[in-house]
Scaffold this motif. Structure first.
Motif: not given
Length: 161
Positions: A86-97
């Protein structure tokens, strides 16, 4: 689509760094431009992976953006995946390792890709959000160093000013 990737070597173990990143509600204390963070819902899947629905607000001056994320915390694989729901993004993804190093400490890696849902947001929010993203790994590295300093202070003596 804007993207960012960074990795850093830190003095803390990977499990400690995982927990720092997983502690979403503390982000306003140290994460750049994070104004508010709240856990909406949390559960553990049968596989042992923890799922968190979180609300975040980032801002710079009078510019604010609120969004919700679905966060997948996989302690066994030492990985955190975050997607916007939800929010101002059409697409958003993040990864932490997170990976322990033989000489001690760990290597943390962060990557993200995002696209705003409205061209006007690109003009107003993109400069703020790019600063947020670029400062995240350094913020966690600094937070870990602060915690290291606090934990080294003997309990019978006050911390130095």
């Amino acid at each position: 689509m804007p993207s960012f990737h960074e990795s850093r070597t830190v003095r803390r173990a990977s499990a400690d760094m995982f927990e720092l990143v997983a502690d979403f509600e503390r982000y306003p204390e140290f994460a750049p431009f994070c104004v508010a963070a709240k856990i909406r819902r949390r559960w553990t899947e049968p596989s042992g992976v923890e799922i968190v629905i979180a609300d975040m607000e980032v801002g710079y001056g009078s510019i604010r953006a609120r969004f919700a994320t679905r966060d997948r915390l996989d302690r066994e694989k030492a990985a955190i995946s975050i997607v916007s729901i939800d929010g101002p993004f059409r697409f958003f993804e993040s990864q932490w390792s997170f990976r322990d190093l033989a000489q001690g400490g760990s290597r943390i890696a962060f990557s993200t890709r995002y696209q705003f849902s409205n061209p006007a947001f690109d003009i107003v929010l993109a400069p703020v959000f790019s600063r947020v993203v670029a400062g995240l790994t350094r913020a966690f590295e600094k937070r870990a160093a602060q915690l290291d300093a606090v934990e080294r202070v003997p309990m019978d003596r006050p911390a130095p000013p």
